[in-house]
Write a protein that holds these residues in place. Structure first.
Motif, short mmCIF file in Angstrom:
data_model
loop_
_atom_site.label_atom_id
_atom_site.label_comp_id
_atom_site.label_asym_id
_atom_site.label_seq_id
_atom_site.Cartn_x
_atom_site.Cartn_y
_atom_site.Cartn_z
N GLU A 535 -0.51 -30.06 -59.71
CA GLU A 535 -0.07 -29.40 -58.48
C GLU A 535 -0.70 -28.02 -58.34
OE1 GLU A 535 4.27 -30.37 -56.94
OE2 GLU A 535 4.27 -29.80 -59.05
N LEU A 539 -4.08 -26.58 -55.62
CA LEU A 539 -4.05 -25.44 -54.70
C LEU A 539 -5.11 -24.41 -55.05
CD1 LEU A 539 -0.18 -24.89 -54.48
CD2 LEU A 539 -1.64 -26.00 -52.80
N PHE A 549 7.80 -22.72 -58.79
CA PHE A 549 7.73 -22.94 -57.35
C PHE A 549 9.14 -23.25 -56.85
CE2 PHE A 549 3.07 -24.62 -57.37
CZ PHE A 549 2.63 -23.33 -57.64
N ARG A 551 11.63 -25.65 -54.18
CA ARG A 551 11.78 -26.87 -53.39
C ARG A 551 13.24 -27.02 -53.02
NH1 ARG A 551 10.82 -31.32 -58.22
NH2 ARG A 551 12.63 -30.74 -59.51
N LYS A 611 1.60 -19.07 -49.55
CA LYS A 611 2.97 -19.34 -49.11
C LYS A 611 3.75 -20.15 -50.13
CE LYS A 611 2.23 -18.83 -44.13
NZ LYS A 611 0.97 -18.10 -44.21
N VAL A 612 3.07 -21.00 -50.92
CA VAL A 612 3.75 -21.71 -52.00
C VAL A 612 4.20 -20.72 -53.07
CG1 VAL A 612 3.42 -23.35 -53.89
CG2 VAL A 612 2.61 -23.92 -51.59
N THR A 617 7.03 -22.67 -48.86
CA THR A 617 6.81 -24.11 -48.68
C THR A 617 6.49 -24.72 -50.04
OG1 THR A 617 5.62 -25.77 -47.38
CG2 THR A 617 4.35 -23.87 -48.16
N THR A 618 6.09 -25.98 -50.04
CA THR A 618 5.84 -26.70 -51.28
C THR A 618 4.39 -27.19 -51.35
OG1 THR A 618 6.48 -28.84 -50.32
CG2 THR A 618 8.23 -27.49 -51.29
N PRO A 619 3.88 -27.48 -52.54
CA PRO A 619 2.52 -28.03 -52.64
C PRO A 619 2.36 -29.34 -51.89
CG PRO A 619 3.30 -27.27 -54.78
CD PRO A 619 4.47 -27.22 -53.86
N GLU A 621 3.68 -30.20 -49.06
CA GLU A 621 3.45 -29.92 -47.65
C GLU A 621 2.04 -29.40 -47.41
OE1 GLU A 621 5.47 -29.92 -44.47
OE2 GLU A 621 5.81 -31.62 -45.81
N VAL A 622 1.54 -28.54 -48.28
CA VAL A 622 0.19 -28.01 -48.11
C VAL A 622 -0.83 -29.13 -48.20
CG1 VAL A 622 -1.54 -26.43 -49.04
CG2 VAL A 622 0.86 -25.73 -48.95
#
Length: 632
Positions: A535, A539, A549, A551, A611-612, A617-619, A621-622
């Motif tokens: 993950e 990124l 992170f 969630r 932003k993660v 947000t989450t990986p 979503e990216v």
């Protein structure tokens, strides 16, 4: 404790938190929908002996490989919104009572027909005493049959045996008509015993014939429609599926009302072999809500078409329309589109709340550096600024936010849009459309005669519009518009493909902003977790021990999705001297992008990684929104 089990599809080991027991998700390896078993039912996983003594992370964080091992599936129990309990159900009707009622109606109508024939054509009343006595018995027999016929019609209509769906006013009139027919039967049977009205003498013949005519006409007027309803109803004698539940107006209003409560932007009505599937688009993702029987399709589509003033008889061609739905003290604008499909008409309703305030640039997710660059661009007296991205990525919202930062008291700001989504204070907004006879090109020509300072064009779709936008910038106007490209550098190639001359583009284009929308982690159920190395490296970040992170676990506020609301990812390409030289040389998009990255441009993935790390947000979503982007 975390649950370890083998995927039933690919037999690979999965680790999930115990909070997901009994829920549905996707295997990260085979991408198949699976259901997480309870801890006691999980398939034992053979492990090497050394693995049993390895220390694991805290239970709240889950094992290192737990991240992204379970992706929630929209529409499964973990996501499903409350169904419409009293909406529409399907059941099979019994044909026996309808058959009995139909036979009684047919027998009664046959008797009345024969009676009419004998009275009018054979005139049994003048054939002597024996004929008169036989006729009187026949009249009594047919009167009794007619009475049974009226009772049968009353049972059919009042009892709703034929599944007829009538408004209260229509049902009331039918019940009143059948009741009047039964009263007429009783009156007629009583008057037959009065000597003055028997069909024997000249004094009584005229009155009897008048009563006979009223009786026959009333029988036909009331009982023929009842017979038609019995024989022609949707489920008559066939036991087919039929709709029951609330009126279709209440049903559609309920669907749209619940969509608003769920923060849905669109409602989809999709005919399938299994029925009419209703799905909500919430935070950019479609969620299955409920499936109605296919018999509900025509009624739902007709109701929506009536709301939008469409042609309900036209089912072979696409139609577009609009309506306003009253919710409380405010009206919600609806954009409605219908298209024919293999199983019936497909309907999509977009929900727009005109009272919702437009986001400012600060609320879109632009960082301090991008905010400074945006302010510099929109304060330019001339030039072209493009916002690019796929449909539904928030391009128009970004342009609205930019317009709100322009002082409309000192500058004349005019927009031409298709359609106008939100009303902006102090700004003139022109809607375009084929029915109005105004296109982007004709609207832009008219705007240029209105002494504008800033112009917003909803979208550049063709060469003529692109030429007008570039020439408007050349004549001293600041022009803002949108374009459909995957990244910021692709806008240059797209405009040249549309026929814009490179020297005009290089001298007028000031910046391009590419963007995507990702879902925010729900603030009501956010939790920290330890990401996997894959993950982090996906990124383009460096993996470090102790990295956390965020969630969402899933709660009632986010419909168990773990996400609530959306935020933008941005890639801002400022057209400097180096990029202008490449445009003049007609360089490809990859070369322009490489040049911009070398000069400090942050890619969509880089903005997503930021932003993660910030827990926004989450990986997953990216990856979802940037996976199709080129050169990521």
């Amino acid at each position: 404790m975390p649950i370890r089990f083998l995927c039933p599809e690919c037999s690979r080991e999965l680790h999930v938190p115990d909070s997901t027991a009994g829920k549905a998700g996707k295997c990260p390896h085979c991408k198949q929908v699976i259901h997480v078993p309870a801890a006691a039912q999980a398939t034992p996983v053979p492990r090497p002996a050394a693995a049993a003594v390895q220390p694991g992370p805290a239970p709240s964080a889950g094992p290192p490989e737990a991240a992204a091992t379970l992706t929630t599936v929209p529409g499964e129990p973990a996501l499903q919104a409350p169904p419409f309990e009293e909406a529409v159900v399907a059941r099979r009707g019994s044909w026996v009572p309808r058959a009995v009622a139909g036979l009684l109606l047919l027998a009664g109508l046959a008797a009345l027909g024969l009676r009419t024939y004998l009275v009018v054509w054979l005139n049994f009343s003048q054939s002597g005493a024996a004929g008169a006595e036989g006729f009187e018995s026949f009249v009594k027999l047919t009167t009794a049959l007619g009475f049974l016929m009226g009772v049968s019609a009353l049972v059919v209509i009042v009892g709703g045996i034929n599944g007829l769906r009538l408004r209260p006013s229509g049902r009331t009139w039918l019940i009143a008509g059948v009741a009047a027919l039964l009263a007429l039967h009783l009156v007629y049977a009583g008057l037959m015993n009065l000597p003055a009205l028997r069909p024997m003498g000249a004094d009584g013949g005229k009155s009897w014939r008048l009563l006979e005519a009223i009786y026959l006409a009333g029988s036909l007027i009331v009982c023929v429609p009842a017979l038609i309803y019995v024989l022609g109803s949707e489920d008559a004698f066939g036991g087919r599926l039929r709709m029951e539940g609330p009126d279709v107006v209440e049903l559609v209003d309920t669907i749209l009302g619940q969509a608003l409560e769920a923060r849905a932007s669109d409602v989809h009505f999709e005919p399938t072999p299994q029925g009419v599937a209703v799905r909500y688009r919430i935070d950019g993702v479609l969620h299955p809500i409920i499936t109605y029987p296919i018999s509900a399709l025509d009624r739902i589509v007709s109701r929506i078409k009536v709301m939008a003033q469409m042609d309900i008889a036209e089912k072979r061609l696409p139609q577009d329309g609009g309506a306003t739905l009253a919710v409380g003290n405010k009206g919600i604008d609806l954009r409605i589109s219908t298209v024919p499909s293999s199983y019936g008409e497909r309907v999509v309703v977009r929900l727009l709340d005109p009272t919702t305030s437009v986001y400012g640039l600060e609320g879109l997710g632009l960082g301090p550096k991008l905010m400074s660059q945006m302010d510099s661009i929109i304060q330019n007296p001339h030039g072209v600024f493009f916002c690019t991205g796929p449909t539904g990525s928030g391009k128009t919202t970004t342009l609205y936010a930019a317009l709100l930062r322009i002082d409309s008291a000192e500058r004349n700001v005019i927009t031409v849009e298709d359609p106008v989504e939100y009303q902006l204070p102090g700004i003139s907004q022109l809607p375009v459309g084929r029915k109005k006879g105004m296109s982007f090109v004709s609207g832009l020509r008219s705007i240029l005669r209105q002494d504008p300072d800033v112009i917003m064009v909803g979208e550049v779709r063709d060469r003529e519009t692109a030429d007008m936008v570039i020439r408007a910038a050349q004549t001293g106007h600041l022009v803002l518009s949108t374009l459909h490209t995957n990244d910021s550098a692709g806008a240059v190639a797209r405009l040249m493909d549309l026929g814009v001359e490179p020297f005009l583009l290089a001298s007028s284009l000031t910046a391009v902003l590419a963007q995507r929308l990702v879902r925010r982690v729900c603030p009501h159920c956010a939790e920290d977790y330890t990401p996997t190395r894959e993950e982090v490296e996906a990124l383009d970040l460096e993996y470090q021990d102790g990295l956390l992170f965020k969630r969402g676990k899933g709660c009632a506020q986010c419909l168990n999705t773990g996400y609530y609301g959306r935020i933008g990812l941005f890639e801002f390409l400022v057209v400097g001297d180096a990029v202008r030289e490449l445009i003049m040389a007609q360089a490809d998009a990859w070369t322009i992008r490489k040049c911009a990255l070398e000069r400090g441009m942050a890619s969509l993935k880089a903005d997503g990684a930021t932003k993660v790390l910030a827990g926004v947000t989450t990986p997953t979503e990216v990856r979802r929104v940037t996976q199709g982007s080129v050169h990521e």
